[in-house]
Design an enzyme around this catalytic site. Structure first.
Site, PDB file in Angstrom:
ATOM      1  N   TYR A 112       3.051 -13.782  11.947  1.00 41.11           N
ATOM      2  CA  TYR A 112       1.671 -13.911  12.415  1.00 41.11           C
ATOM      3  C   TYR A 112       0.814 -14.283  11.211  1.00 41.11           C
ATOM      4  O   TYR A 112       0.934 -13.673  10.140  1.00 41.11           O
ATOM      5  CB  TYR A 112       1.212 -12.574  13.010  1.00 41.11           C
ATOM      6  CG  TYR A 112      -0.245 -12.507  13.396  1.00 41.11           C
ATOM      7  CD1 TYR A 112      -0.730 -13.160  14.524  1.00 41.11           C
ATOM      8  CD2 TYR A 112      -1.151 -11.758  12.632  1.00 41.11           C
ATOM      9  CE1 TYR A 112      -2.067 -13.082  14.892  1.00 41.11           C
ATOM     10  CE2 TYR A 112      -2.493 -11.673  12.992  1.00 41.11           C
ATOM     11  CZ  TYR A 112      -2.945 -12.329  14.126  1.00 41.11           C
ATOM     12  OH  TYR A 112      -4.270 -12.246  14.481  1.00 41.11           O
ATOM     13  N   ASP A 138       2.421 -16.549   3.111  1.00 40.23           N
ATOM     14  CA  ASP A 138       1.325 -15.718   3.607  1.00 40.23           C
ATOM     15  C   ASP A 138       1.572 -14.304   3.084  1.00 40.23           C
ATOM     16  O   ASP A 138       2.385 -13.563   3.622  1.00 40.23           O
ATOM     17  CB  ASP A 138       1.323 -15.756   5.146  1.00 40.23           C
ATOM     18  CG  ASP A 138       0.200 -14.911   5.724  1.00 40.23           C
ATOM     19  OD1 ASP A 138      -0.316 -14.028   5.007  1.00 40.23           O
ATOM     20  OD2 ASP A 138      -0.149 -15.122   6.904  1.00 40.23           O
ATOM     21  N   LYS A 145      -6.615  -8.562   2.773  1.00 38.83           N
ATOM     22  CA  LYS A 145      -6.419  -7.105   2.806  1.00 38.83           C
ATOM     23  C   LYS A 145      -6.705  -6.424   1.456  1.00 38.83           C
ATOM     24  O   LYS A 145      -7.834  -6.161   1.129  1.00 38.83           O
ATOM     25  CB  LYS A 145      -5.028  -6.762   3.333  1.00 38.83           C
ATOM     26  CG  LYS A 145      -4.811  -7.315   4.768  1.00 38.83           C
ATOM     27  CD  LYS A 145      -3.717  -6.617   5.512  1.00 38.83           C
ATOM     28  CE  LYS A 145      -3.325  -7.322   6.793  1.00 38.83           C
ATOM     29  NZ  LYS A 145      -4.019  -6.894   7.998  1.00 38.83           N
TER      30      LYS A 145
HETATM   31  N1  HOZ Z   1      -2.280  -8.229  10.434  1.00 38.75           N
HETATM   32  C1  HOZ Z   1      -2.885  -7.156  11.158  1.00 38.75           C
HETATM   33  C2  HOZ Z   1      -1.952  -6.618  12.195  1.00 38.75           C
HETATM   34  N2  HOZ Z   1      -0.635  -6.835  11.892  1.00 38.75           N
HETATM   35  C3  HOZ Z   1      -4.181  -7.576  11.687  1.00 38.75           C
HETATM   36  C4  HOZ Z   1      -4.948  -6.503  12.305  1.00 38.75           C
HETATM   37  C5  HOZ Z   1      -5.645  -7.006  13.500  1.00 38.75           C
HETATM   38  O1  HOZ Z   1      -5.190  -7.965  14.115  1.00 38.75           O
HETATM   39  O2  HOZ Z   1      -6.641  -6.378  13.823  1.00 38.75           O
END
Ligand code: HOZ
Length: 431
Positions: free
Chosen positions: A144, A239, A267
């Site tokens: 993702y 990423d 982050k």
């Molecule tokens: N990468 C985060 C979840 N795996 C993002 C948090 C979100 O989507 O709020």
């Protein structure tokens, strides 16, 4: 556990916010039940509006590697707030954060700060297309990269949690530019390069997947990706929004000794404030306006408060022994959880890289999205709720990572293992 106030708050929220949340992963949709409304965090703990305390292993989905309300970060933020919230003009803090990033990631000679990981990915893809003069991007199933239009195909995180194959509202032409391959399968990447010869601008990958739960790269997978990109004049984009400054100061690149062409960060580099970044070699980054013709901009990019929080966080991570401490805590947690599950006769598999880990209710290795999809999600949901009732806040989805912070004490870890033991026992009894 009394949750009356959270229940009321959720009803109010649902009336004015879609699903009651500003990001789907917070909704508890995947595990059922009521999302807790949080009022404060301190160290390893968070507190909901009903006064319940939880040991937090979500840590705001990764940024809070120092724990909640770290004094150094809070005082840096307070100082910055008192000097003004935003200027829309350069500040020295931005340069300082960029220097810290470049020092930690040798592949990054120059870096642009933006406001989120999604924005960083979107901009990096534009840059990769401009640099190579090609259109297609390879991504891995289960990875993702934020909610960037053409990467919302077989994506992990919230899409996996909700069981969505992709997102509606993406134009066909955008989706057609994405080639999806299985994670940890370099042969599939080679085949994609053969099939779309001369058309692939870049491979984007989470070097340690964290958005389908934690899935580490197998063997020489990352080295192979590097080789394939070099052989085909394509760019390798790591990423490292989750892994950057998390699994090592220099992220997966440091841990596995592979350089990417473009690195995405977020982050931790914002210490809990909204931030994202993308960086790489000067010859690539200098294509950005005002030097080059790739346009990317932002009113709040490099916001002074976010930058102050990021600098304070990274400076703490520069201290000797920090990553050893994280490794020790996370390793003890992993071993304790495995032993507790074995004692209870419950089959689990844990993937862990440094302070990020996932418990899969599965028998055997988890090496890609297909394996992840076969794990028992229903069992995870029951485990999640047993743990929540026991004062442990795990990710509300089987497709996410737990994060251990420097604020997690050995008492926190032992308490978590003990609670997990009881929860596994309960799972065994109820089947
Ligand atoms: N990468 C985060 C979840 N795996 C993002 C948090 C979100 O989507 O709020």
């Amino acid at each position: 556990m009394d949750c009356v106030k959270s229940a009321d708050a959720f009803e109010r929220a649902k009336a004015v916010i879609p699903g009651g949340v500003n990001s789907p992963v917070r909704s508890f949709y995947a595990v059922g039940g009521l999302p807790r409304f949080i009022v404060k965090g301190k160290g390893s703990k968070i507190y909901d509006i009903d006064g319940n305390e939880y040991i937090d292993y979500v840590c705001s989905w990764g940024p809070l590697i120092l724990g909640h309300c770290d004094e150094r970060v809070i005082s840096a933020v307070a100082k910055s707030v008192n000097g003004g919230l935003t200027f829309g003009a350069p500040t020295e803090g931005e340069t300082k954060l960029a220097e810290l990033i470049c020092e930690s990631f040798p592949s990054v000679e120059k870096v642009r700060l933006v406001n989120s990981g999604t924005e960083a990915v979107m901009s990096a893809l534009r840059l990769a297309r401009a640099y190579t003069g090609r259109e297609k991007i390879i991504k891995c199933a289960g990875c993702y990269h934020g909610h960037v239009d053409n990467l919302l195909v077989q994506a992990g995180s919230g899409l996996a949690s909700l069981g969505l194959p992709g997102s509606k509202g993406i134009s066909v032409s955008q989706a057609n530019q994405t080639v999806v391959v299985p994670y940890n399968d370099s042969q599939a990447v080679r085949s994609a390069f053969e099939k779309f010869a001369g058309q692939i601008a870049a491979i984007i990958v989470e070097p340690v997947a964290g958005n389908m739960g934690v899935v580490p790269p197998k063997g020489d997978y990352l080295a192979e990706l590097r080789r394939i990109c070099d052989d085909n004049d394509a760019l390798l984009i790591f990423d490292e929004v989750i892994t950057g400054f998390r699994i090592a100061r220099g992220g997966a690149q440091e841990l596995f000794g592979i350089r990417s062409d473009i690195t995405i960060l977020g982050k931790i580099i914002g210490g809990g404030m909204p931030v994202g970044a993308y960086g790489g070699r000067s010859e690539i980054m200098d294509l950005l306006a005002p030097l080059g013709q790739v346009y990317q901009a932002g009113t709040l990019s490099g916001n002074p408060i976010a930058v102050a929080a990021g600098i304070a966080t990274i400076e703490k991570l520069n201290e000797q022994g920090v990553y050893n401490r994280l490794e020790k805590s996370a390793q003890r947690l992993e071993v304790g959880l495995l032993e507790a599950a074995e004692r209870a006769g419950v089959k689990i598999s844990i993937n862990r890289v440094g302070s990020m880990l996932t418990i899969f209710f599965a028998d055997g290795k988890i090496e890609n999205y297909e394996d992840v999809a076969k794990a028992d999600k229903e069992k995870y949901s029951r485990f999640f709720h047993l743990m929540l009732d026991g004062g442990i806040y795990l990710p509300p989805s089987a497709f996410e990572s737990m994060f251990v912070s420097l604020a997690h004490s050995s008492e926190d870890i032992e308490f978590t293992i003990e609670r997990a033991g009881k929860s596994f026992e309960q799972l065994r009894i109820t089947g």
